[in-house]
Design a protein around this motif. Structure first.
Motif, PDB file in Angstrom:
ATOM      1  N   UNK A 108       7.144  -1.304 -12.623  1.00 53.46           N
ATOM      2  CA  UNK A 108       6.259  -0.207 -12.215  1.00 53.46           C
ATOM      3  C   UNK A 108       5.148  -0.772 -11.346  1.00 53.46           C
ATOM      4  N   UNK A 109       4.472   0.123 -10.631  1.00 54.98           N
ATOM      5  CA  UNK A 109       3.311  -0.253  -9.819  1.00 54.98           C
ATOM      6  C   UNK A 109       2.294   0.881  -9.904  1.00 54.98           C
ATOM      7  N   UNK A 110       1.012   0.513  -9.975  1.00 58.21           N
ATOM      8  CA  UNK A 110      -0.038   1.533 -10.011  1.00 58.21           C
ATOM      9  C   UNK A 110      -1.298   0.980  -9.359  1.00 58.21           C
ATOM     10  N   UNK A 111      -2.146   1.882  -8.923  1.00 57.27           N
ATOM     11  CA  UNK A 111      -3.403   1.492  -8.298  1.00 57.27           C
ATOM     12  C   UNK A 111      -4.020   2.669  -7.575  1.00 57.27           C
ATOM     13  N   UNK A 112      -4.956   2.363  -6.695  1.00 56.52           N
ATOM     14  CA  UNK A 112      -5.669   3.408  -5.954  1.00 56.52           C
ATOM     15  C   UNK A 112      -5.310   3.338  -4.476  1.00 56.52           C
ATOM     16  N   UNK A 113      -5.100   4.498  -3.890  1.00 50.13           N
ATOM     17  CA  UNK A 113      -4.701   4.559  -2.489  1.00 50.13           C
ATOM     18  C   UNK A 113      -5.806   4.011  -1.600  1.00 50.13           C
ATOM     19  N   UNK A 114      -5.387   3.406  -0.503  1.00 50.67           N
ATOM     20  CA  UNK A 114      -6.326   2.760   0.414  1.00 50.67           C
ATOM     21  C   UNK A 114      -5.877   3.017   1.841  1.00 50.67           C
ATOM     22  N   UNK A 115      -6.800   3.465   2.677  1.00 47.85           N
ATOM     23  CA  UNK A 115      -6.483   3.672   4.090  1.00 47.85           C
ATOM     24  C   UNK A 115      -6.158   2.336   4.744  1.00 47.85           C
ATOM     25  N   UNK A 116      -5.058   2.280   5.484  1.00 45.70           N
ATOM     26  CA  UNK A 116      -4.619   1.055   6.148  1.00 45.70           C
ATOM     27  C   UNK A 116      -4.909   1.133   7.643  1.00 45.70           C
ATOM     28  N   UNK A 117      -5.673   0.209   8.139  1.00 45.45           N
ATOM     29  CA  UNK A 117      -5.960   0.168   9.571  1.00 45.45           C
ATOM     30  C   UNK A 117      -4.909  -0.635  10.336  1.00 45.45           C
ATOM     31  N   UNK A 118      -4.366  -1.663   9.708  1.00 45.57           N
ATOM     32  CA  UNK A 118      -3.407  -2.507  10.405  1.00 45.57           C
ATOM     33  C   UNK A 118      -2.032  -1.853  10.435  1.00 45.57           C
ATOM     34  N   UNK A 119      -1.225  -2.260  11.435  1.00 42.21           N
ATOM     35  CA  UNK A 119       0.116  -1.705  11.585  1.00 42.21           C
ATOM     36  C   UNK A 119       1.016  -2.176  10.447  1.00 42.21           C
ATOM     37  N   UNK A 120       2.044  -1.415  10.189  1.00 40.59           N
ATOM     38  CA  UNK A 120       2.985  -1.772   9.133  1.00 40.59           C
ATOM     39  C   UNK A 120       3.737  -3.047   9.497  1.00 40.59           C
ATOM     40  N   UNK A 121       3.987  -3.903   8.504  1.00 41.56           N
ATOM     41  CA  UNK A 121       4.637  -5.186   8.749  1.00 41.56           C
ATOM     42  C   UNK A 121       6.164  -5.018   8.787  1.00 41.56           C
ATOM     43  N   UNK A 122       6.628  -4.316   9.826  1.00 37.59           N
ATOM     44  CA  UNK A 122       8.054  -4.022   9.934  1.00 37.59           C
ATOM     45  C   UNK A 122       8.899  -5.266  10.134  1.00 37.59           C
ATOM     46  N   UNK A 123       8.319  -6.333  10.699  1.00 40.70           N
ATOM     47  CA  UNK A 123       9.107  -7.536  10.929  1.00 40.70           C
ATOM     48  C   UNK A 123       9.599  -8.113   9.600  1.00 40.70           C
ATOM     49  N   UNK A 124       8.808  -7.979   8.536  1.00 44.73           N
ATOM     50  CA  UNK A 124       9.241  -8.445   7.225  1.00 44.73           C
ATOM     51  C   UNK A 124      10.250  -7.485   6.620  1.00 44.73           C
ATOM     52  N   UNK A 125      10.054  -6.193   6.867  1.00 42.83           N
ATOM     53  CA  UNK A 125      10.975  -5.200   6.334  1.00 42.83           C
ATOM     54  C   UNK A 125      12.354  -5.359   6.947  1.00 42.83           C
TER      55      UNK A 125
END
Length: 229
Positions: A108-125
């Motif tokens: 499972x994973x839990x936490x608080x949402x956070x606005x992301x300014x940086x681009x998604x790391x698609x190269x790892x995906x």
């Protein structure tokens, strides 16, 4: 409400190689009851108490359902805490024999949402496992348990990636539209407590279902279970 047991869920694997024998287990959880208990016992700090109690419940149910030796580790990435069954380490150290069908996977994973300014790391995906359609087929995507738009990552957190139905991931199906609506709520309201709990019906890392939930601004719980088969 149980007291916090830091010895059990720590930054490294706990070495209580546990195979329970408690009869017929169930994946069901009464989230509303857990939330109400947290409100009564923790007052203004109920969100932290809710998150802590969920971690215990998730791990206990996971252990009961898995029918295998478990090695649950806990780590933080950004604003989210991940509970991960690091089965591969048990194989690497000889604690269990190698099994090609038994995979390490998220609890499972839990936490608080956070606005992301940086681009998604698609190269790892793109580099995860291999080409999506060639590896899994046209109906599947490489999805995120926690979307990049709300604080999820792939770099240093590959456990956040799973094989997800494409129609669900992209919001094409009715269920997918609801899932996207929930993610959008978390994005629009930074700091929203949210979680994702995969549910498995075999020993592989691809979940049969997953539960995505969040607490609205007024404290109301919104939780949905999505089929991933």
């Amino acid at each position: 409400m149980r007291p916090y047991r830091c010895a059990r869920f720590c930054a490294v694997a706990y070495l209580d190689y546990f195979r329970p024998d408690i009869g017929i287990p169930t994946t069901d959880m009464d989230y509303e009851a857990i939330l109400e208990s947290a409100r009564r016992e923790a007052g203004a700090e109920f969100v932290a108490a809710f998150a802590r109690e969920l971690a215990y419940e998730w791990c206990e149910i996971y252990e009961a359902m898995s029918e295998r030796t478990t090695n649950i580790v806990r780590f933080q990435c950004g604003t989210f805490e991940y509970l991960y069954d690091d089965y591969a380490s048990l194989e690497a150290t000889g604690r269990v024999p190698y099994d090609p069908v038994t995979e390490a996977r998220l609890v499972a994973v839990s936490g608080r949402s956070l606005f992301q300014e940086k681009a998604r790391d698609d190269f790892r995906l793109k580099g995860w496992v291999g080409a999506t359609e060639a590896t899994f087929g046209r109906e599947w995507d490489k999805g995120h348990f926690i979307a990049h738009s709300i604080g999820g990552a792939v770099d240093r957190a590959e456990v956040n990636v799973f094989v997800q139905l494409r129609a669900l991931n992209r919001g094409w199906s009715e269920a997918g539209k609801r899932f996207r609506e929930m993610e959008a709520y978390c994005e629009t309201n930074p700091g929203t407590f949210c979680f994702n709990r995969p549910i498995y019906d075999d020993q592989a890392a691809r979940p049969a279902f997953f539960e995505f939930g969040l607490l609205k601004v007024g404290g109301e719980l919104w939780m949905e279970r999505f089929a991933n088969r």
